[in-house]
Design a protein around this motif. Structure first.
Motif, short mmCIF file in Angstrom:
data_model
loop_
_atom_site.label_atom_id
_atom_site.label_comp_id
_atom_site.label_asym_id
_atom_site.label_seq_id
_atom_site.Cartn_x
_atom_site.Cartn_y
_atom_site.Cartn_z
N MET A 1 12.40 -2.82 5.97
CA MET A 1 11.08 -2.59 6.56
C MET A 1 10.07 -2.02 5.55
O MET A 1 8.90 -2.43 5.58
N PRO A 2 10.45 -1.09 4.65
CA PRO A 2 9.45 -0.64 3.67
C PRO A 2 8.88 -1.77 2.82
O PRO A 2 7.68 -1.77 2.49
N LEU A 3 9.73 -2.74 2.48
CA LEU A 3 9.26 -3.88 1.69
C LEU A 3 8.32 -4.76 2.50
O LEU A 3 7.31 -5.26 1.98
N ALA A 4 8.66 -4.96 3.79
CA ALA A 4 7.80 -5.77 4.65
C ALA A 4 6.44 -5.09 4.85
O ALA A 4 5.40 -5.75 4.86
N MET A 5 6.45 -3.77 5.01
CA MET A 5 5.20 -3.05 5.19
C MET A 5 4.35 -3.11 3.92
O MET A 5 3.12 -3.24 4.00
N ARG A 6 4.99 -3.02 2.77
CA ARG A 6 4.23 -3.12 1.53
C ARG A 6 3.59 -4.50 1.40
O ARG A 6 2.45 -4.64 0.95
N ALA A 7 4.33 -5.56 1.80
CA ALA A 7 3.77 -6.91 1.74
C ALA A 7 2.56 -7.06 2.67
O ALA A 7 1.69 -7.89 2.43
N GLY B 1 0.40 -4.74 3.01
CA GLY B 1 -0.63 -3.86 2.48
C GLY B 1 -0.55 -2.43 2.95
O GLY B 1 -1.52 -1.68 2.84
N LEU B 2 0.61 -1.99 3.47
CA LEU B 2 0.79 -0.63 3.97
C LEU B 2 1.63 0.16 2.97
O LEU B 2 2.67 -0.30 2.51
N GLY B 3 1.20 1.38 2.62
CA GLY B 3 1.83 2.17 1.58
C GLY B 3 2.91 3.10 2.08
O GLY B 3 3.25 3.11 3.28
N GLY C 1 6.14 6.41 6.15
CA GLY C 1 6.56 7.73 6.60
C GLY C 1 6.13 8.01 8.03
O GLY C 1 6.87 8.62 8.80
N VAL C 2 4.94 7.55 8.41
CA VAL C 2 4.47 7.76 9.78
C VAL C 2 5.33 6.99 10.78
O VAL C 2 5.67 7.51 11.85
N VAL C 3 5.71 5.76 10.45
CA VAL C 3 6.55 4.96 11.36
C VAL C 3 7.90 5.63 11.56
O VAL C 3 8.38 5.77 12.70
N ALA D 1 8.42 -9.80 13.45
CA ALA D 1 8.10 -11.16 13.00
C ALA D 1 6.60 -11.44 13.10
O ALA D 1 6.08 -12.31 12.39
N VAL D 2 5.91 -10.70 13.96
CA VAL D 2 4.46 -10.90 14.10
C VAL D 2 3.67 -9.67 13.67
O VAL D 2 2.46 -9.60 13.88
N ALA D 3 4.35 -8.68 13.09
CA ALA D 3 3.66 -7.45 12.70
C ALA D 3 2.86 -7.68 11.43
O ALA D 3 3.36 -8.25 10.46
N ASP D 4 1.60 -7.22 11.43
CA ASP D 4 0.78 -7.29 10.22
C ASP D 4 -0.12 -6.08 10.07
O ASP D 4 -0.95 -6.03 9.17
N GLU D 5 0.02 -5.10 10.97
CA GLU D 5 -0.76 -3.88 10.88
C GLU D 5 0.06 -2.71 11.41
O GLU D 5 1.06 -2.89 12.11
N LEU D 6 -0.37 -1.50 11.09
CA LEU D 6 0.40 -0.31 11.41
C LEU D 6 0.64 -0.15 12.91
O LEU D 6 1.73 0.26 13.32
N ALA D 7 -0.32 -0.50 13.73
CA ALA D 7 -0.18 -0.31 15.18
C ALA D 7 1.00 -1.10 15.74
O ALA D 7 1.73 -0.61 16.61
N ILE D 8 1.22 -2.32 15.24
CA ILE D 8 2.34 -3.13 15.73
C ILE D 8 3.66 -2.52 15.27
O ILE D 8 4.64 -2.48 16.03
N TYR D 9 3.71 -2.05 14.02
CA TYR D 9 4.92 -1.39 13.54
C TYR D 9 5.24 -0.16 14.38
O TYR D 9 6.40 0.09 14.72
N LEU D 10 4.23 0.59 14.75
CA LEU D 10 4.45 1.78 15.57
C LEU D 10 4.95 1.41 16.97
O LEU D 10 5.85 2.06 17.51
N GLY D 11 4.37 0.36 17.56
CA GLY D 11 4.84 -0.08 18.88
C GLY D 11 6.28 -0.55 18.84
O GLY D 11 7.08 -0.24 19.74
N ALA D 12 6.62 -1.32 17.81
CA ALA D 12 8.00 -1.80 17.67
C ALA D 12 8.95 -0.62 17.46
O ALA D 12 10.08 -0.61 17.99
#
Length: 431
Positions: free
Chosen positions: A252-258, A260-262, A267-269, A312-323
Motif C-alpha cells: 500500500m505505501p508504494l501504491a499511495m506514492r504512485a 502522489g501521496l507521501g 501514516g494517517v491511513v 483498485a479504484v483508489a486515487d486520493e486519500l479519502a478513498i484510502y481512508l474509507g477502505a
C-alpha cells in the motif's frame, strides 16, 4: 454507573497482574516499533532501490521471521517464556541500531533478515505466557486486549513515524531500539517465568494416552503441530488473512506514492486503523460472543477482501481512508476468535510450539506479500487488489466449511487435557 462497571468487568475484569505486565511490555514495544513499516520507502527514497529490489529486501525480513517464530516456540517451551522474550527484545534493539547506520543494500538485507528472526521470536512466547496465566474462560477478553494494545501502540507509532520519516529515517531505527529496550526492562522487572510443564503423552496411563491419540498427539514436538490436519487448515486460512493485512505495511505505501501521496498520508491511513481499534475493540467481545467463531472469521475475512478490493479504484486519500475503515473492522472482528481457536487447538505440553507454527503465517506473509506483491503491482497495477479480494472471499468460504469439524476436534482435545495429569516440577518434556 452499574452498566459501565459491568462493561469494564466483561471487557477487562478478572485478569491476573502478570497479564497486565505482559500487556504493558507489548504496548511499549509497539508504540516504538515503526521502523520496519517504512523500510520499503526508506530503501526506495533514501537508498535508491527499485520497487522490486525493495520488495526483496523487505521479503528477507519476512524470511528471517519464518525461522524466528519456530525458534521462539521451541525456546519458549524448553527454555522458558520470560527468557525467550528478554533475549529477543535485547537482540532486536541491537539490530535496530545497526540498521540505523548501515549503508550497503546487501548489509541492510542481511540485517533485515536477522531482525525478522528476533522480531518474530516473542510472538509464541507472549501468547503462551498469556494462556499459562489466564483462566480459559477469560482468554477471549485477554486476547482482545492484547490485540487492542498492539494496535494502540501501532497508532502512536504511525503518527510519530510519519513525522520522523520526513525528517530522518535514522531516527526511526533509533527510537525503535529505545522502545524495545524499555519493553525488555518491564518484562525483566515484573514478568515471572510462567512455563508449566506437562507429562509427555508417551508416559500417560493407557486410557489417557488413547484420548490423546484420538487427537493426533503422536510425538510431543513440532512434528505434532506440523501434522495436525485440523490445525493446519486453520493456519492456512489465517495465512490468507495475514497476506491481506500485510498489504498495509508493504504494498500500500508504494501504491499511495504512485498516486502522489507521501509518507505523512500513509501514516494517517495507518493511524486511522489504529484509532478505530483503540475506540472500538473493547466493544468487540460483546458483539461476537453470541456467534460461532467460524461465522465471525468468515465475515471478517470478507470485510478485509472488500476493503482491499476498493483500492483498485483508489486515487486520493479519502478513498484510502474509507477502505481502511472496512478492512480495520474486519481485523477487529477476527482477532479474538483467531487467538482463541489457536489456543484451543494446542495441547498444553506443546503450547508454544503450536503458537510458533500459527505465527509462522505472519512472517511467511511478510515474505510473500512484498516479494510477489511488488511484482504484481508493477505489472498488473490496480488488478493486484482485485486478485487479493478474490482470494479473501475464497478464504471466507473456507472458514464456514472448516468450522464444524474443528469444533469437534477441540472438544476431543479438551477431554484429553482434562484426563491428563501434571508433570512434577522440573521434569522436561521430550521433543
Amino acid at each position: 454507573m452499574h452498566a459501565l462497571r459491568r462493561w469494564w468487568h466483561d471487557t477487562a475484569g478478572g485478569l491476573p497482574a502478570t497479564f497486565w505486565y505482559l500487556w504493558t511490555g507489548l504496548l511499549i514495544n509497539r508504540a516504538g516499533a515503526f521502523a520496519m513499516l517504512f523500510l520499503s520507502l526508506y530503501l526506495t527514497d533514501v537508498r535508491g532501490a527499485s520497487e522490486g529490489l525493495a520488495g526483496t529486501v523487505v521479503g528477507a525480513y519476512g524470511a528471517g521471521g519464518a525461522a524466528g517464530v519456530l525458534l521462539g516456540g521451541v525456546l519458549a517451551d524448553r527454555w522458558g517464556r520470560r527468557a525467550t522474550l528478554l533475549a529477543a527484545h535485547l537482540a532486536t534493539a541491537g539490530l535496530m541500531v545497526a540498521l540505523a547506520f548501515s549503508r550497503p543494500l546487501l548489509l541492510i538485507a542481511v540485517l533485515a533478515a536477522l531482525t525478522g528472526v528476533v522480531h518474530s521470536m516473542p510472538s509464541p512466547a507472549f501468547v503462551a505466557a498469556i494462556v499459562d496465566v489466564v483462566p480459559a474462560e477469560r482468554r477471549s477478553r485477554a486476547f482482545n486486549l492484547q490485540f487492542w494494545a498492539f494496535n494502540l501502540g501501532m497508532a502512536v507509532a504511525s503518527l510519530l513515524a510519519g513525522v520522523l520519516a520526513e525528517a530522518s529515517f535514522t531516527a526511526l531505527f533509533l527510537v525503535d531500539a529505545g522502545a524495545t529496550l524499555t519493553a525488555a526492562a518491564v518484562i525483566g522487572w515484573k514478568v515471572p517465568e510462567t512455563l508449566r510443564l506437562t507429562r509427555p503423552a508417551a508416559n500417560l496411563p493407557p486410557a489417557t494416552r488413547a484420548a490423546s491419540e484420538s487427537v493426533r498427539i503422536r510425538r510431543p514436538g513440532l512434528h505434532t503441530a506440523l501434522t495436525d490436519r485440523t490445525f493446519l487448515i486453520f493456519v492456512g486460512l489465517t495465512f490468507v488473512l495475514a497476506v491481506l493485512t500485510m498489504q498495509t505495511s508493504t504494498i500500500m505505501p508504494l501504491a499511495m506514492r504512485a498516486d502522489g501521496l507521501g509518507p505523512s498520508a500513509y501514516g494517517v491511513v495507518v493511524a486511522l486503523g489504529g484509532a478505530l481499534i483503540v475506540i472500538g475493540q473493547l466493544f468487540v467481545p460483546r458483539l461476537i460472543d453470541r456467534h460461532r467463531k467460524d461465522v465471525v472469521l468468515a465475515a471478517s475475512t470478507a470485510l478485509l477482501a472488500l476493503g482491499f478490493g476498493v483500492l483498485a479504484v483508489a486515487d486520493e486519500l479519502a478513498i484510502y481512508l474509507g477502505a481502511a475503515v472496512v478492512w480495520t473492522v474486519g481485523s477487529m472482528l477476527a482477532a479474538p476468535p483467531n487467538a482463541q481457536i489457536n489456543a484451543d487447538l494446542a495441547p498444553p505440553q506443546l503450547r508454544a510450539r503450536y503458537q510458533s507454527v500459527f505465527y509462522l503465517t505472519f512472517p511467511a506473509a511478510a515474505f510473500i506479500a512484498p516479494t510477489l506483491g511488488g511484482v504484481s503491482l508493477q505489472h498488473l497495477g490496480d488488478r493486484h487488489w482485485l486478485i487479493l479480494a478474490g482470494l479473501g472471499l475464497l478464504a471466507a468460504l473456507g472458514h464456514l466449511l472448516a468450522g464444524p469439524p474443528r469444533e469437534r476436534h477441540v472438544a476431543a482435545l479438551r477431554r484429553a487435557a482434562d484426563a491428563q495429569p501434571k508433570t512434577p516440577a522440573g521434569q522436561v518434556p521430550i521433543g
